[in-house]
Scaffold this active site. Structure first.
Site, PDB file in Angstrom:
ATOM      1  CB  CYS A   1     -12.796   3.165  13.163  1.00 52.96           C
ATOM      2  SG  CYS A   1     -12.988   1.868  11.974  1.00 52.96           S
TER       3      CYS A   1
ATOM      4  CD  GLN B   1     -17.096  -4.615   5.453  1.00 56.78           C
ATOM      5  OE1 GLN B   1     -17.939  -5.505   5.475  1.00 56.78           O
ATOM      6  NE2 GLN B   1     -16.436  -4.245   6.541  1.00 56.78           N
TER       7      GLN B   1
ATOM      8  CB  THR C   1       9.684 -12.243  10.238  1.00 57.51           C
ATOM      9  OG1 THR C   1      11.050 -11.849  10.429  1.00 57.51           O
ATOM     10  CG2 THR C   1       9.600 -13.756  10.124  1.00 57.51           C
TER      11      THR C   1
ATOM     12  CG  ASN D   1     -16.817   0.470   6.292  1.00 58.49           C
ATOM     13  OD1 ASN D   1     -16.689   1.167   5.277  1.00 58.49           O
ATOM     14  ND2 ASN D   1     -16.580   0.939   7.487  1.00 58.49           N
TER      15      ASN D   1
END
Ligand SMILES: *Cc1c(COP(=O)(O)O)cnc(C)c1O
Length: 395
Positions: A323, A178, A236, A150
């Site tokens: 990040c 990626q 869900t 990445n």
């Protein structure tokens, strides 16, 4: 504004948004409900699963919807670890430049008594299948190696690594977040046992992804609860996001070759333009490289400064991965390919897409040249380099 941070996330395409809208309101049912609204949603879910399976070259029953790439990475690795532990196999092979979703999961397993071999990555940004083969032991329970990096965009020899793992009967997972939608992938042909993908890296919605796991591979639950995803991932189903992901993935895969040809041409122009700046180096080999990835280091300046000045000129870029921006540590990826600390700090990642134009690339090159010159004129490190009080790392 010029957006050149597509490795962090992408804008959603119109097709993805259009595919989501009906499932937000008219067809909002819970696929587990027995009434019609629920059953119509369930049909859509099955349809999306089939379409995604076809694009990966697998069966629909091998597709598990997750909250994204990070969850898929966690589940793949923890599943292989649990399977290995049952037979006393507690050795895992990976690389030093994986995404933190992989590296931090491996750290957790080390604390639980697993042994992790992180392969060194060459300066080219590649590992070889032979190095993987040499690292495999009797007690290896998983090889996990990313498809494409990445930060620096280099593409690993996944089919060769897959063949090695198959021959040695070791499960093989790849973080392909990626790569999906940007590179041609076929999980059977490449002998991939598990693969992670995430929709927001190919113009789909955020918070949705897939774990592909080969039929019969025993998954453990990361999220416990209801029986969704054949009992392997409770909660869900996020039907609007799943429908948006399927539409975005189809669009990206249909246009893959056309986009790759166009984007890689712009990428090469961008690389050539940036490398005219003195004392600049490309991180990772030029090839094999993601069509949209450019990552360079400039000597004598800091990545954060570059980003702020580029942002002021209307250009969105990145230094290190999203990040870790905000932390002052240099990128673990750049350190893994052997860049010394002092230049790893001066990195810039530009990740372009099929929405980028040639005029954008010209503007990025011009703005970057000005930015680097401005920052160098204020940099005491640069002054020392110029005056010969320090040696250049980048010639
Ligand atoms: C973005 C990314 C992830 C994380 O995916 P999310 O969907 O954001 O959790 C994992 N691996 C790689 C290589 C990535 O680029």
């Amino acid at each position: 504004m010029i957006y050149a941070d597509n490795a962090a996330t992408t804008a959603m395409c119109d097709e993805a948004i259009a595919a989501m809208i009906p499932y937000c309101k008219q067809i909002f049912g819970n696929p587990s409900s027995l009434h019609t609204v629920g059953q119509v949603a369930k049909e859509a879910l099955n349809d999306a699963r089939e379409r995604i399976a076809k694009l990966l070259g697998c069966e629909p029953t091998e597709v598990y919807f997750t909250s994204g790439g990070s969850e898929a990475d966690n589940q793949a690795i923890l599943s292989a670890a649990a399977r290995g532990a049952k037979t006393g196999k507690k050795h895992i092979i990976s690389t030093a430049f994986e995404h933190h979703a992989v590296l931090h999961t491996l750290k957790k397993l080390e604390k639980q008594g697993f042994e992790v071999t992180l392969l060194d990555v060459h300066e080219s940004g590649l590992v070889t299948a032979q190095e993987v083969a040499d690292a495999i032991r009797e007690d290896t329970c998983l090889v996990t190696i990313m498809y494409a990096n990445n930060e620096i965009g280099t593409i690993q020899p996944i089919a060769e690594i897959g063949a090695v793992c198959k021959a040695r009967k070791v499960p093989f997972h790849t973080d392909a977040v990626q790569a999906v939608g940007h590179l041609k992938i076929d999980v059977r042909r490449e002998n991939i046992d598990m693969l992670s993908l995430s929709a927001h890296k190919f113009h789909g919605p955020k918070g949705i992804g897939v774990l592909y796991a080969r039929k019969g591979f025993p998954l453990v639950n990361v999220i416990e609860g209801g029986a969704q995803e054949r009992g392997k991932r409770a909660g869900t189903e996020n039907i609007p996001a799943i429908m948006g992901m399927a539409a975005a993935m189809e669009k990206a895969c249909v246009n893959l070759e056309k986009n790759a040809a166009y984007v890689s041409k712009l990428r090469d122009k961008l690389i050539d333009g940036l490398l005219t700046i003195p004392h600049t180096v490309l991180n990772g080999a030029r090839e094999p490289r993601l069509p949209g990835n450019v990552n360079v280091c400039f000597e004598g300046i800091e990545g954060e400064g570059i980003l702020l000045l580029l942002d002021a000129k209307g250009i969105c870029a990145s230094s290190g991965s999203a990040c870790t921006s905000g932390s002052l540590d240099p990128s673990h990826v750049l350190l893994a390919i052997g860049r010394p600390h002092e230049i790893a700090h001066g990195s810039l990642r530009l990740s372009i897409s099929e929405e980028t134009t040639e005029a954008d690339v010209d503007a990025i090159i011009q703005a970057t040249k000005e930015t680097v010159a401005t920052l160098r004129s204020m940099s005491p490190v640069w002054r020392d380099l110029q005056e010969g009080k320090r040696q250049y790392v980048i010639q």
